[in-house]
Write an enzyme that holds these catalytic residues in place. Structure first.
Site, PDB file in Angstrom:
ATOM      1  N   LYS A 105       2.361 -11.798  52.370  1.00 52.21           N
ATOM      2  CA  LYS A 105       2.184 -12.270  51.028  1.00 52.21           C
ATOM      3  C   LYS A 105       2.365 -11.627  49.803  1.00 52.21           C
ATOM      4  CE  LYS A 105      -2.613 -11.660  49.943  1.00 52.21           C
ATOM      5  NZ  LYS A 105      -4.028 -12.115  49.563  1.00 52.21           N
TER       6      LYS A 105
HETATM    7  C1  R5P Z   1      -5.630  -8.475  46.851  1.00 57.40           C
HETATM    8  O1  R5P Z   1      -5.298  -7.256  47.291  1.00 57.40           O
HETATM    9  C2  R5P Z   1      -6.192  -9.483  47.797  1.00 57.40           C
HETATM   10  O2  R5P Z   1      -6.093  -9.349  48.885  1.00 57.40           O
HETATM   11  C3  R5P Z   1      -6.257 -11.017  47.422  1.00 57.40           C
HETATM   12  O3  R5P Z   1      -6.388 -11.556  48.630  1.00 57.40           O
HETATM   13  C4  R5P Z   1      -4.937 -11.290  46.748  1.00 57.40           C
HETATM   14  O4  R5P Z   1      -4.874 -10.784  45.755  1.00 57.40           O
HETATM   15  C5  R5P Z   1      -5.002 -12.699  46.544  1.00 57.40           C
HETATM   16  O5  R5P Z   1      -5.900 -13.341  45.788  1.00 57.40           O
HETATM   17  P1  R5P Z   1      -5.642 -13.562  44.227  1.00 57.40           P
HETATM   18  O6  R5P Z   1      -4.966 -15.139  44.405  1.00 57.40           O
HETATM   19  O7  R5P Z   1      -6.982 -13.768  43.326  1.00 57.40           O
HETATM   20  O8  R5P Z   1      -4.650 -12.876  43.603  1.00 57.40           O
END
Ligand code: R5P
Length: 257
Positions: A172
């Protein structure tokens, strides 16, 4: 890749479209009761029918998710510091046994490239992959880069490639200019994190760009659950990711209350 690994991964990434809509709701593991997730069950329950996979900690799975739901679970298994501390000082917090007990389809942890503790987070990823391979459990590496480095293609490409080299099964990362360069250098599927809340049309545009540039979907949180219409927003994201909808078409879906 053996049957168990492939089968679990196919619960996360739809084999028909090669894409996934993951809903990230793990923020509390270092931020506490963040905006939109104070009552996680209330926020997440209406979104589950439109979600392929939740990215979530074990505590919230146990307390807030209906075990009768067929949504896939990717467990956040790293943690340690709070938002008040040094975020890169993470370790593995959840065992593989626990992931299997909770019927997880994957496990995920953060790596911090160009930050303090970079090397420990990378070797932790290696250890997690070693264990996960024994049980056919896919590993998601969540890429964070040092604050001074910025979210640029060259740094995100470095972090994603390192994750793939160490053995993560998918990764990710954030969207950035020239995102396709990040995809080009990374042989495993990339899902896009959403980042801070931005206007809905911009978040939809970012999603379309990422998919067009080779992302395998999203693992998005705040831009869905902090929206004024979270169900409309996740349906709109889904239309882009799985059906190739345009931003205009998706915005119309979001706008229907
Ligand atoms: C970040 O460390 C978290 O794991 C979140 O899962 C990630 O940032 C994704 O969430 P968002 O779309 O709110 O950034």
């Amino acid at each position: 890749m053996d049957f168990g690994m492939k089968n679990r991964l196919s619960h996360i990434i739809n084999p028909k479209t090669g894409k996934t809509v993951m809903l990230a709701v793990d923020h509390g593991y270092f931020q506490g009761p963040t905006t939109g997730l104070k009552d996680l069950r209330k926020t997440v329950t209406p979104l589950i029918p439109h979600t392929d996979c939740l990215f979530i900690t074990r505590g919230m799975v146990r307390n807030c998710i209906d075990p009768g739901s067929d949504v896939a679970i990717c467990l956040r298994v790293s943690g340690g510091p709070s938002i008040l501390g040094e975020l890169s000082n993470e370790d593995i917090t959840t065992s593989m046994e626990e992931a299997i007990r909770l019927n997880a389809s994957g496990v995920g942890m953060s790596i911090f490239v160009g930050a303090k503790n970079e090397d420990r987070t990378i070797t932790n990823l290696g250890r997690l992959v070693n264990e996960a391979e024994r049980y056919g459990m896919p590993v998601l590496a969540v890429t964070a880069v040092g604050k001074e480095m910025g979210r640029e293609a060259r740094y995100l490409a470095l972090a994603c490639r390192m994750a793939a080299e160490i053995g993560a099964h998918f990764v990710k990362t954030y969207y950035c200019e020239d995102f396709y360069k990040v995809v080009e250098g990374c042989p495993i599927p990339i899902v896009m994190a959403g980042g801070k809340k931005i206007p809905e049309r911009d978040a939809l545009q970012m999603t379309e760009n990422a998919i067009k540039e080779g992302a395998s979907g999203v693992d998005m949180g705040r831009n869905i659950f902090q929206s004024d219409n979270p169900v409309g927003m996740i349906k709109a994201i889904r239309a882009i990711v799985h059906k190739g909808a345009s931003v205009d078409e998706a915005f119309e879906i979001y706008s229907k209350k």
